[in-house]
Write an enzyme that holds these catalytic residues in place. Structure first.
Site, PDB file in Angstrom:
ATOM      1  N   ASP A 596       2.023  80.135  50.111  1.00  0.00           N
ATOM      2  CA  ASP A 596       1.428  80.833  49.870  1.00  0.00           C
ATOM      3  C   ASP A 596       0.723  82.479  50.195  1.00  0.00           C
ATOM      4  OD1 ASP A 596      -0.370  81.580  47.355  1.00  0.00           O
ATOM      5  OD2 ASP A 596      -2.129  80.491  48.375  1.00  0.00           O
ATOM      6  N   LYS A 707     -17.526  99.302  33.251  1.00  0.00           N
ATOM      7  CA  LYS A 707     -17.503  98.742  34.845  1.00  0.00           C
ATOM      8  C   LYS A 707     -17.674 100.041  35.724  1.00  0.00           C
ATOM      9  CE  LYS A 707     -12.560  98.017  32.146  1.00  0.00           C
ATOM     10  NZ  LYS A 707     -12.962  97.069  32.761  1.00  0.00           N
ATOM     11  N   ASP A 933      -3.512  76.048  50.392  1.00  0.00           N
ATOM     12  CA  ASP A 933      -4.888  75.565  50.092  1.00  0.00           C
ATOM     13  C   ASP A 933      -5.580  75.294  49.399  1.00  0.00           C
ATOM     14  OD1 ASP A 933      -4.648  78.226  49.617  1.00  0.00           O
ATOM     15  OD2 ASP A 933      -6.082  79.193  50.824  1.00  0.00           O
ATOM     16  N   ASP A 937      -1.071  74.691  44.858  1.00  0.00           N
ATOM     17  CA  ASP A 937      -0.636  74.281  45.422  1.00  0.00           C
ATOM     18  C   ASP A 937       0.326  72.391  45.822  1.00  0.00           C
ATOM     19  OD1 ASP A 937      -0.388  77.124  46.277  1.00  0.00           O
ATOM     20  OD2 ASP A 937      -1.880  76.460  47.450  1.00  0.00           O
TER      21      ASP A 937
END
Length: 1326
Positions: A596, A707, A933, A937
């Site tokens: 990952d 924004k 992690d 996963d």
């Protein structure tokens, strides 16, 4: 925050800003909670308002009460309602702007990438002209097939979808496949609850149940749960609508969350709870009695611990392994003979006991090691949620998260871990970190309105286990415990089955071979003894047991277990925790490492990389060489200094503590602001007091319309004492500017400035960085004196005529040492592959910084050649980046092409994709390691040959699924683990070669007893003493052997390399056996997730049948053909080892042992025994009352035994002494058995002297002679024969190694061109 008057929206041209209650001084209704300055409790605000638009029928807008709990009648049937997509202005709930537009992965201000023109969001002044509370409009259609929901179909192309700020508009991210079929994906969603089944039971189809609405436009029938049958559904099921379950092959499972599509009044009715959308702290919530009732009915809010096999069954599993079973059968047979003929088989009292004890000891050692690993893992897990704030009986109080029930009203604040799956009905700038679920490092904004059909992208849902990083919000608990998203992923992970490790398969095969050979030899010679030699049944069976035992290296299981245990402890000192002992070696055998990105390769901590200010680019850490014209950060330049000041002053982020170094401080705030804050703290000398030095007098927080965020500070300058700072999305900020701070100071903003802005913005975004712009205005002292009071209603602060100060880019940088670690992996021949949920550009940019991707991809090659991509041959590029949306369309040929590349990145992947990638790689013959992690996963971690989880940042689910845990979260520890794994394989091979070599002298001794015949040269009891005595001492000492060279192991290719030949061989064998490599028979579906053909499945064979089937394989022709087939693989027990141990060294040692045996007997006390005497009386020696020798003397039974036992002692000691030489011969795997490395392991010498001392005790301590059939009168000069034999063996091994090096030299991997292995800022700095 300072109080600045009544709220007032700013002009429509710049968006809508509303003051928070805390800013206006309104503190009414704030719940009484423990004080926490860093986590302010939300205040209550104005009623819900929504403005009708041109697209809204005013007559359809019904008023909604402020307190939800008594909803008006719903005209629609039981169809779930949803907010239609339109260009309406945002709805304001309370005082915080709530935005119902599509949620993106964009952080507070900037974009991960810049890959589409900026399109301004529509704004209107109408949003301030109406205050009618309404229920969001719904859109539904009805077809003849039943109730349905229709969605517009977006345009679909084969090219990757355009993304807005780093998120594809046509591809759902992270766990996007975990969606309900209500997204209109072509598959109906059954929402009818089911009490008998769990919502998730099949990991493949659960994750892939629903595609996003981009894939289909067909209207599908949907069965919805009624809201009149009690909590959750018509049958009162506590968890609402559930997906069907049952685990049938190919059956699809649905994620059972649909509440995000329902209006709040229906939520109130569904869960039987009253809540206030305008003043959430005044919500009534559940009553204590009702909460207690639901808790009793549904159980606590916690994940069920994984099912564990009872310890007794675990021990039994180890005890009934084939090797131990062989020993048990032999031990039982020995006692049967003892019962038949006690006097003639007294020795079996000890033999049987030793065999049984060894079997139980082998099982006990393995069992204890597994239990120890499990206990150590449990110390890293914490499956029980912590405390949380809930509203019950109208009061907000802190309760255990275990006690949460469906319908509870929960308060979530910045820094809190979400305790359950919640439907948000009020939010104040709430942002959550979903990286553990989706892999996205960007914080996700959560509001009370939603337009997303996919529950995992719904803007009004927050999930158990995620972290609130900003703001606060109130939500209704809609799922608890195992029924939460994280719970469902944990349950699907449990159904994944990991393949046996390469080491276990090889040991299993070796044991089967030994068992088959031993059984055949024992049976054949038992028949010979009974028929040809006319021996008694008891005598012949004793001989057969001896032959069987001589073939079995009884100490091998204990040796392997102890060696792996020692290696595991050594890895633990290098921060690698091993749950499965054989995982130690598996790590060294992996051929493909899929990792990952976020939190594994990168720090999951945004870091300022570049600052562009005053028309000059500066680097903030160290120049990586990416930008040749970048200079070190120069705070003497005014625009640069102001940008750094803005990054910390125009921010809500704060350090939790200041008494530790900056890099170790925890930050309250989202990832982007945390990165800006840390950079400022490192660069500004007066940082800790900066907020007191320049106090804030006004703050306009960021919102999704503008924004940007703005602050005004008391900061003197040449024309006044107040300074306005503004930061945000680059295009938005530039529009508000009329000046540009260039090299020569402030200049009028012109086309040339805009061009430079666009170029630099594009450059930063192309690196995968998040980009923010900074502007400011020195407020004139005449118009804005120092004591000027700014208000938001009316607006009396400027929002235009600003000066553009510069751009700042941030990235989630690689962890320390990752670049070098991946480089070492590639040097070791291991293919490192990134599998991430992040954007392809971001993933590729990181990959090119960490040695993962060095070569050009096909699009880059096409760009350089100036030709279309489809004109570039696949053979011309060795790197590839695959978008997640392409994975489901890949063919077998495509997968072959992908895995033929050396450099691979998969981006925008879901857990289903990660699982599919792992299975596809395994189908190509790869031994796959997966690091990760997040919860997302865990399925891949469980399925991989070796799952590697992170300890500090890893989720409990990922740790449970993995076989190995990196304690310090340092990817570089993986390289240490790989090196340890390769070393332990080499040491295991040394130990096995050493242990097996002494087998042939034992076997030949038994064969000579029958064939010649001779008095038995080595009794069965001495065979056991050999295997479990000094042999064990020396074999175990290999555990501490260092590598022969410092870098040699990491320059070797993997021992099971994946080549075209290996893939072809794998597929040929699968075809011969009638197997489909892409079908998982245990799960009943193909490995790409599709259902298997609906053919009748044969009944599963029992374990006993399977055992005998496996036992019979060595007696088949195909088994031996496969065993002898020439391959590129290096196995634990290969042809070279067997040849050396059984044929070459075994024969040399046997000859020496027989010489010692004959010399010891024939010269014993001058009795004149000849070899002819031994041959003529072999079967009667030691049993006859008297034997006449060739010289006429008669030996009584006592003297026969004395001479016989002296010969056995010589044979026994000869094996031991020659094995001392063999100890060093077997140490040479890559070189010759001499040099410094031969003496580097002190345990070899400790084992050698300990083993020899043990042997001498067996022979020369008279009381032990009775038990072990030895003779203390053995002449020590006999030892010299064995020493000479050892020298001959050593000389032969030197010649043998030299010849093998000429014929088959050691092959090291080729150098990887372009690896950057020099120290970098990531490996040398924090």
């Amino acid at each position: 925050m300072d109080n600045q008057g009544a709220p007032d929206p700013i002009p429509a041209a710049t968006g809508s800003i509303t003051a928070l209650p805390s800013e206006t001084g309104d503190t009414s209704g704030i719940p009484s909670l423990p004080s926490n300055p860093s986590n302010p409790v939300p205040s209550d605000a104005a009623p819900v308002t929504q403005t009708p638009t041109a697209n809204t029928d005013p007559s359809s807008i019904a008023p909604a009460p402020a307190i939800v709990g008594h909803p008006p009648p719903i005209v629609q049937s039981n169809l779930p309602e949803m907010v239609t997509t339109s260009s309406e202005p945002p709805t304001t709930v309370g005082a915080a702007p709530i935005h119902t537009g599509p949620q993106t992965a964009e952080d507070a201000y900037g974009a991960s990438v810049k890959d589409e023109p900026y399109v301004p969001a529509p704004t209107t002044t109408a949003e301030t002209e109406s205050a009618k509370p309404v229920v969001a409009p719904v859109a539904a259609t009805t077809t003849t097939s039943g109730p349905s929901i229709s969605f517009a179909e977006p345009k679909k192309t084969d090219a990757p979808a355009t993304e807005t700020h780093g998120v594809p508009t046509s591809v759902t991210t992270g766990l996007s496949a975990l969606a309900t079929a209500t997204a209109g994906t072509g598959a109906a969603t059954d929402l009818t609850p089911s009490k008998e089944t769990h919502p998730i039971s099949n990991q493949e189809t659960l994750i892939d149940t629903v595609r996003s609405a981009t894939a289909h436009s067909t209207t599908q029938p949907v069965t919805t749960a009624t809201t009149t049958g009690g909590l959750g559904g018509p049958d009162g099921d506590a968890h609402g609508a559930k997906a069907p379950a049952g685990g049938k092959p190919g059956e699809e499972k649905k994620l059972d969350i649909t509440e995000h599509l329902l209006p709040l009044p229906e939520i109130s009715s569904k869960f039987g709870v009253s809540f206030d959308t305008t003043k959430p702290s005044a919500s009534q919530g559940l009553s204590s009695a009702e909460a207690a009732k639901r808790l009793a009915e549904n159980g606590p809010n916690q994940l069920s611990p994984p099912k564990r096999r009872h310890p007794a069954l675990q021990f039994l599993h180890h005890l009934l392994g084939l090797f131990n079973l062989m020993l048990i059968v032999s031990g039982i047979a020995a006692y049967i003979l003892l019962a038949i003929d006690y006097e003639g088989n007294k020795q079996n009292t000890y033999i049987g006991a030793i065999l049984l004890v060894v079997a139980f000891m082998n099982a006990l050692i393995e069992f204890l090691q597994v239990q120890k690993s499990q206990s150590l893992l449990e110390s890293f897990l914490n499956l029980i949620p912590a405390k949380c704030y809930a509203v019950r009986d109208g009061q907000t109080s802190q309760i255990s998260a275990l006690d949460l029930v469906l319908g509870d009203v929960v308060l979530v604040r910045s820094g809190d871990k979400v305790p359950a799956d919640l439907l948000v009905f009020w939010a104040n700038e709430l942002k959550v970190d979903n990286s553990s679920l989706t892999g996205e490092s960007d914080p996700q904004e959560r509001v009370a309105k939603n337009r997303q059909q996919n529950p995992l992208e719904a803007t009004n849902l927050v999930f158990n286990g995620t972290l609130a990083v900003n703001g606060e919000g109130y939500g209704i608990v809609v799922r608890t415990g195992d029924h939460t998203v994280i719970g469902q992923i944990a349950s699907l992970t449990a159904s994944e089955k990991r393949r046996d490790s390469p080491l276990s398969m090889e040991i299993d095969r070796f044991v089967k071979i030994i068992a088959a050979v031993a059984a055949v030899v024992a049976i054949v010679f038992f028949i010979i003894a009974m028929t040809v030699k006319k021996l008694s049944f008891s005598y012949a069976l004793n001989f057969a047991i001896g032959t069987f035992v001589s073939f079995c290296p009884e100490g091998l299981p204990a040796t392997v277990t102890v060696l792996l245990t020692v290696a595991a402890k050594r890895m633990a000192t290098r921060n690698v925790l091993v749950k499965d002992l054989q995982g130690v070696e598996t790590l060294g055998a992996i051929t493909l490492l899929a990792t990952d990105k976020t939190g594994t390769l990168t720090r999951n901590q945004m870091t300022v990389t570049y600052i562009w200010s005053g028309s000059q680019l500066y680097y903030t850490q160290a120049n990586t060489g990416d930008a040749d014209d970048a200079q070190p950060l120069d705070l003497d330049r005014e625009p640069v200094r102001e940008v750094v000041y803005m990054s910390c002053l125009c921010s809500r982020a704060r350090f939790e503590t200041t008494d530790v170094p900056v890099n170790e401080r925890s930050v309250l705030g989202d990832a982007t602001e945390a990165g800006l804050l840390r950079n400022a703290a490192l660069k500004l000398p007066d940082f800790d007091g900066i907020h007191d030095t320049y106090p804030k007098v006004l703050e306009i927080p960021f919102n999704s319309d503008n924004k940007w965020a703005m602050t005004i500070h008391k900061k003197p300058h040449t024309s006044g004492s107040l300074m306005l700072y503004l930061k945000g999305a680059p295009e938005r900020v530039l529009r508000l500017c009329s000046k540009f701070y260039g090299k020569d100071g402030e200049e009028v903003l012109g086309d040339e400035h805009r061009k430079r802005f666009e170029e630099m913005y594009a450059y930063m975004a192309s690196k995968g960085h998040r980009v923010l712009a900074f502007a400011g205005r020195k407020l004139d002292g005449g118009q804005y004196p120092e004591g000027f009071v700014f208000t938001k209603d009316p607006v009396n602060y400027p929002t235009s005529e600003l000066t553009f100060y510069g751009l700042v880019s941030l990235e989630d940088p690689p962890k320390h040492g990752v670049r070098e670690a991946i480089g070492h992996c590639r040097e070791a021949g291991i293919k490192v592959m990134m599998v991430t949920g992040d954007h392809p550009l971001t993933a590729e940019a990181i990959g090119r910084k960490i040695n993962l991707m060095l070569q050009d991809t096909k699009p880059l090659v096409a760009q350089k050649r100036g030709v279309p991509v489809d004109q570039v041959p696949e053979s011309d590029c060795n790197a590839i980046v695959i978008h997640g949306e392409q994975i489901d369309r890949l063919t077998d040929v495509d997968w072959d092409t992908i895995f033929s590349k050396d450099e691979i990145i998969f981006a925008r992947t879901s857990p289903k994709h990660k699982l599919q990638i792992v299975k596809r790689a395994q189908a190509h013959g790869h031994i796959v390691g997966v690091t990760g992690d997040g919860v997302n996963d865990s399925p891949a971690l469980k399925k991989a040959d070796l799952g590697i989880a992170m300890n500090q940042s890893g989720s409990d689910v990922s740790k449970e699924a993995a076989a190995m845990i990196l304690v310090d979260d340092n990817f570089a520890s993986t390289v240490s683990g790989i090196e340890e794994g390769r070393l332990i394989f080499q040491n295991l091979k040394k130990s096995v070669q050493y242990t097996v070599t002494h087998t042939m002298p034992e076997v030949y001794a038994n064969l000579a007893f029958i064939i010649v015949p001779l008095p038995l040269p080595l009794a069965a009891i001495l065979i056991l003493v050999v295997d479990l005595g000094f042999e064990l001492f020396l074999a175990l000492s290999y555990a501490w052997d260092p590598p022969e060279t410092k870098t040699g192991l990491m320059k070797l290719a993997p021992r099971k390399p994946v080549t075209e030949a290996s893939v072809a061989r794998l597929r040929r064998k699968a075809k011969e056996e009638g197997k489909d490599l892409l079908v998982d028979p245990e799960l009943g579906h193909s490995k790409d997730g599709s259902a298997m053909p609906t053919t009748p499945n044969p009944a599963k064979s029992s374990k006993i049948t399977g055992f005998f089937t496996a036992l019979g394989k060595p007696f088949t022709k195909k088994f031996w053909q496969d065993l002898m087939e020439e391959t590129e693989e290096e196995t634990l027990v290969d042809g070279n080892l067997l040849s050396y141990s059984y044929l070459e060294a075994g024969t040399i040692m046997t000859v020496t042992c027989f010489i010692s045996y004959f010399v010891a007997i024939c010269n014993y006390r001058g009795w004149g025994i000849t070899m002819g005497d031994l041959q003529r009386n072999g079967s009667q020696w030691g049993y006859s009352a008297g034997i006449r020798l060739a010289n006429g003397d008669v030996l009584d039974k006592d003297r026969q035994e004395q001479a016989w036992y002296a010969g056995q002692s010589a044979y026994y000691l000869s094996i031991a002494i020659q094995q001392c030489f063999n100890l060093f011969i077997c140490k040479a795997r890559l070189g010759y058995p001499f040099g410094r490395v031969m003496f580097a392991n002190k345990w070899n010498f400790i084992g050698l002297f300990g083993g020899l001392a043990f042997c001498m005790c067996i022979v020369y301590i008279p009381p032990l002679n009775v038990v072990f059939q030895t003779n203390w009168r053995l002449d020590p000069k006999i030892w010299l024969i064995s020493v000479a034999g050892g020298i001959v063996l050593f000389g032969y091994s030197l010649v043998r190694i030299g010849v093998r090096r000429l014929i088959n030299p050691v092959k090291y991997t080729r150098d990887v061109v372009g690896l950057q292995m020099y120290p970098t800022r990531w490996s040398t700095r924090g």
